[in-house]
Design an enzyme around this catalytic site. Structure first.
Site, PDB file in Angstrom:
ATOM      1  N   LYS A   1       0.890  -1.166   0.000  1.00 26.03           N
ATOM      2  CA  LYS A   1       0.000   0.000   0.000  1.00 26.03           C
ATOM      3  C   LYS A   1       0.929   1.217   0.000  1.00 26.03           C
ATOM      4  O   LYS A   1       1.243   1.804   1.047  1.00 26.03           O
ATOM      5  CB  LYS A   1      -0.935  -0.028   1.213  1.00 26.03           C
ATOM      6  CG  LYS A   1      -2.073   0.967   1.098  1.00 26.03           C
ATOM      7  CD  LYS A   1      -3.170   0.682   2.118  1.00 26.03           C
ATOM      8  CE  LYS A   1      -4.162   1.830   2.192  1.00 26.03           C
ATOM      9  NZ  LYS A   1      -4.935   2.071   0.979  1.00 26.03           N
TER      10      LYS A   1
HETATM   11  N1  PMP Z   1      -7.376  -1.619  -3.356  1.00 29.13           N
HETATM   12  C1  PMP Z   1      -6.922  -0.370  -3.158  1.00 29.13           C
HETATM   13  C2  PMP Z   1      -6.209   0.322  -4.277  1.00 29.13           C
HETATM   14  C3  PMP Z   1      -7.119   0.276  -1.928  1.00 29.13           C
HETATM   15  O1  PMP Z   1      -6.671   1.527  -1.737  1.00 29.13           O
HETATM   16  C4  PMP Z   1      -7.816  -0.402  -0.905  1.00 29.13           C
HETATM   17  C5  PMP Z   1      -8.040   0.273   0.411  1.00 29.13           C
HETATM   18  N2  PMP Z   1      -6.953   0.098   1.275  1.00 29.13           N
HETATM   19  C6  PMP Z   1      -8.269  -1.701  -1.151  1.00 29.13           C
HETATM   20  C7  PMP Z   1      -8.035  -2.287  -2.389  1.00 29.13           C
HETATM   21  C8  PMP Z   1      -9.016  -2.473  -0.091  1.00 29.13           C
HETATM   22  O2  PMP Z   1      -8.156  -2.784   0.979  1.00 29.13           O
HETATM   23  P1  PMP Z   1      -8.675  -2.934   2.462  1.00 29.13           P
HETATM   24  O3  PMP Z   1      -9.888  -3.787   2.417  1.00 29.13           O
HETATM   25  O4  PMP Z   1      -7.541  -3.577   3.174  1.00 29.13           O
HETATM   26  O5  PMP Z   1      -8.974  -1.569   2.961  1.00 29.13           O
END
Ligand code: PMP
Length: 300
Positions: free
Chosen positions: A158
């Site tokens: 991330k």
């Molecule tokens: N894809 C992207 C590009 C994101 O920014 C997020 C949010 N963090 C997600 C998927 C979903 O991740 P999560 O469920 O861990 O928040």
């Protein structure tokens, strides 16, 4: 009324080991993280005073940093504690938590081996990511940008740099009246939204979702897979192509910010958020301690 800017609010932000006044939580303009995107972050939600899946978020921040070649200045346990402290210090019981780590100013060129790693954590009250649309279903359009090949970027981190094309894609479709962009991957397969994963309820009654081999395997995505399986719904992780939308009844997005958001259109394909989507919305609300959608609708 314009929303209150994020740099001009009351409260406390955790910055490099101490809670500092919100407006004073600044960084230098010659920070490597700003110039070269050597930064990783998390997005967490607190419900009823507890951050949902906090340990998983802290571990992901640590592994994102390692993918970019640096170590966080805090252990995962200390990071958990610091996130909780920030919520408590700001009186946030239901809100969003944003830890971010970045390389500092000791070196200003591509090579940045000797830079100090900074860490900040902010928290604020926050409603539904798509506002009122969250309950009606959003409209999406396929982006002209694609999620990159795993050899060309640290796609499982991330990392701030990976959001550049998300912002460009989202701005482009917002200008055309849509709520979010659908990102295909480098192969042309369906990948995700700009900040959330995607699921399809297809004509076979099963739940289909792309294999997260070049985008984030979201914490909410994994939670929703577990919730669906607990209901006896078969979940199929497989390559999904845009043509598959022609055999799809329901579509929804999952993410910490987006929670479970129904989708009512992608390009020319139309969907009706239905029983399976709402059942999972209620399951998710139930494990995060929120009022159920069905109960809210009937006022009970
Ligand atoms: N894809 C992207 C590009 C994101 O920014 C997020 C949010 N963090 C997600 C998927 C979903 O991740 P999560 O469920 O861990 O928040």
């Amino acid at each position: 009324m314009a929303p209150q800017p994020y740099d001009d609010r009351d409260g406390l932000i955790w910055l490099d080991g101490a809670l500092v006044p919100w407006r004073g939580a600044t960084m230098h303009v010659l920070s490597h993280g700003l110039h070269y995107a050597s930064a990783v972050f998390e997005g967490e939600r607190a419900y009823n005073g507890a951050i949902f899946k906090l340990g998983e978020h802290s571990r992901r921040l640590q592994s994102s940093a390692r993918m970019l070649g640096f170590e966080l200045p805090l252990s995962v346990d200390d990071l958990d504690r610091a996130c909780d402290d920030v919520c408590r210090a700001n009186g946030i019981r239901d809100g969003y938590v944003r830890p971010i780590a970045w390389r500092g100013s000791e070196m200003m060129a591509v090579s940045a081996q000797q830079t100090r790693i900074h860490l900040a954590i902010a928290a604020w009250s926050w409603g539904a990511y798509f506002g009122d649309k969250s309950s009606q279903g959003i409209r999406m359009k396929t982006s002209t940008w694609r999620r990159p090949h795993p050899d060309t970027a640290p796609v499982l981190a991330k990392a701030s740099g990976l959001y550049m094309i998300c912002t460009m894609s989202k701005h482009d479709v917002e200008r055309q009246g849509y709520d979010d962009a659908l990102m295909l991957d480098w192969r042309g397969q369906v990948a995700e939204a700009t900040g959330a994963n995607i699921f399809l309820v297809m004509d076979d009654g099963r739940l289909h979702t792309p294999i997260p081999d070049c985008f984030l395997d979201g914490i909410t995505r994994r939670t929703v897979i577990d919730l669906a399986q607990a209901r006896g719904i078969e979940v199929v992780e497989r390559p999904i192509w845009p043509e598959d939308f022609g055999r799809t009844r329901e579509v929804f997005l999952t993410g910490t910010a987006a929670e479970i958001t129904p989708v009512r259109a992608i390009d020319d394909w139309q969907f009706s958020p239905g029983a399976l989507t709402w059942a999972l919305v209620d399951d998710y609300r139930s494990i995060t301690g929120q009022q159920l959608a069905t109960a809210a609708a009937t006022g009970s």
